[in-house]
Write an enzyme that holds these catalytic residues in place. Sequence first.
Site, short mmCIF file in Angstrom:
data_model
loop_
_atom_site.label_atom_id
_atom_site.label_comp_id
_atom_site.label_asym_id
_atom_site.label_seq_id
_atom_site.Cartn_x
_atom_site.Cartn_y
_atom_site.Cartn_z
N ASP A 65 -0.41 10.92 -3.02
CA ASP A 65 0.46 9.96 -3.33
C ASP A 65 1.15 10.09 -4.81
OD1 ASP A 65 -2.03 9.83 -4.45
OD2 ASP A 65 -2.11 7.46 -4.79
N GLY A 70 0.75 -1.33 0.11
CA GLY A 70 -0.02 -0.12 -0.16
C GLY A 70 1.09 1.10 -0.07
N ALA A 75 2.47 6.09 -8.39
CA ALA A 75 3.95 5.91 -8.78
C ALA A 75 3.65 5.47 -10.32
CB ALA A 75 4.52 5.16 -7.95
N GLY A 84 1.49 3.10 -2.53
CA GLY A 84 0.83 3.93 -3.41
C GLY A 84 1.54 3.58 -4.87
N SER A 85 1.37 2.20 -5.47
CA SER A 85 1.97 1.96 -6.68
C SER A 85 0.97 2.34 -7.87
CB SER A 85 1.94 0.42 -6.82
OG SER A 85 0.88 -0.12 -6.43
#
Length: 321
Positions: A153, A106, A112, A108-109
Amino acid sequence: MKIVVSAPGKIMIMGEHAVVHGRPCMVTAVNRRIEVALKITHDNLLTLNASDVGVVNYQKEISNLGKGEIEQKVKFVELALKNFKNKFPFTTGLKISTKADFCRYGFGSSGAVTACVIKGLAELFKININKRDIFDLVYQTILGVQQRGSGFDAAASIYGGTLYFVTGGKVIEQLNTDKLPLVVGYTGVKADTVQLIGLVWKKLAKNPEKVNKIFDKMGELVEKGKKAILEKDYLTLGDLMNQNEKLLEEFGVGTEKLTALIKAALGAGAWGAKLSGAGGGDCIIALVPENKREAVSKAITDVRGEVVEVETGEEGMRVEY
Ligand code: MEV
């Protein structure tokens, strides 16, 4: 021509949920990066491989981007392409592959990966675009996929460092700070961020006065936290994190496992500990004196949490080659 762009994941320090509703938060980029490779092709297809999330040779015609049923796993990349193409039209095909080592925590892929795609496209098509423009396209994509969210994020992935951030990027302020003495504990449970944002949203609709008061208090804690971070006053920051945790629990986003990890960390000498992110699972963060780091890590492991080694304040997205 092939280009590889990388971006870091993030950890929310304070202010989650309230930041979806116009208040500030603090977030730090961590040294777990996602890498996205992009290549122009001579067909008219998007070909996507994201083996970490089980996407193998997903294909879509470039002219049909964003149309029809789109699998959740490919939505961020596909809508990022569509949003970019609307602003900077192109007709070539694209081959994109992603590689990440932090999807399950978790960190924040989605933010990203979306940042990498937008930056990569700009590089491929030689379009001069600054961080703010990238943020706006990434945030537009996030809202397109999940309707709600603050964009914190994405900001962490794009700008890196430790940020003071207000909803939708109204303020994105780099905080001049040392690496934060954090221990991160993973619950082993994947949180459903969109569902949890919805839960708090419903509470707000049901009782706006009460919930807005809580958001305001969270905002005040973040302001004080910002000062504490800048002054490296970790004793105060830890106390503010504990207060933030209590307020988050009023929303019902805590879980037994999160509480167990938080208690373990505090019992072993952490200055402060709280859930980080939407709640419901994912990670806790504990702010710890150096001489307590080992004890806190052990205490988290003893209650079956997984300690995830991270460093904060990582550099934002960059072109690797
Ligand atoms: C999720 O990691 C943090 C939330 O504040 C959502 C957001 O800011 O987009 C709950």
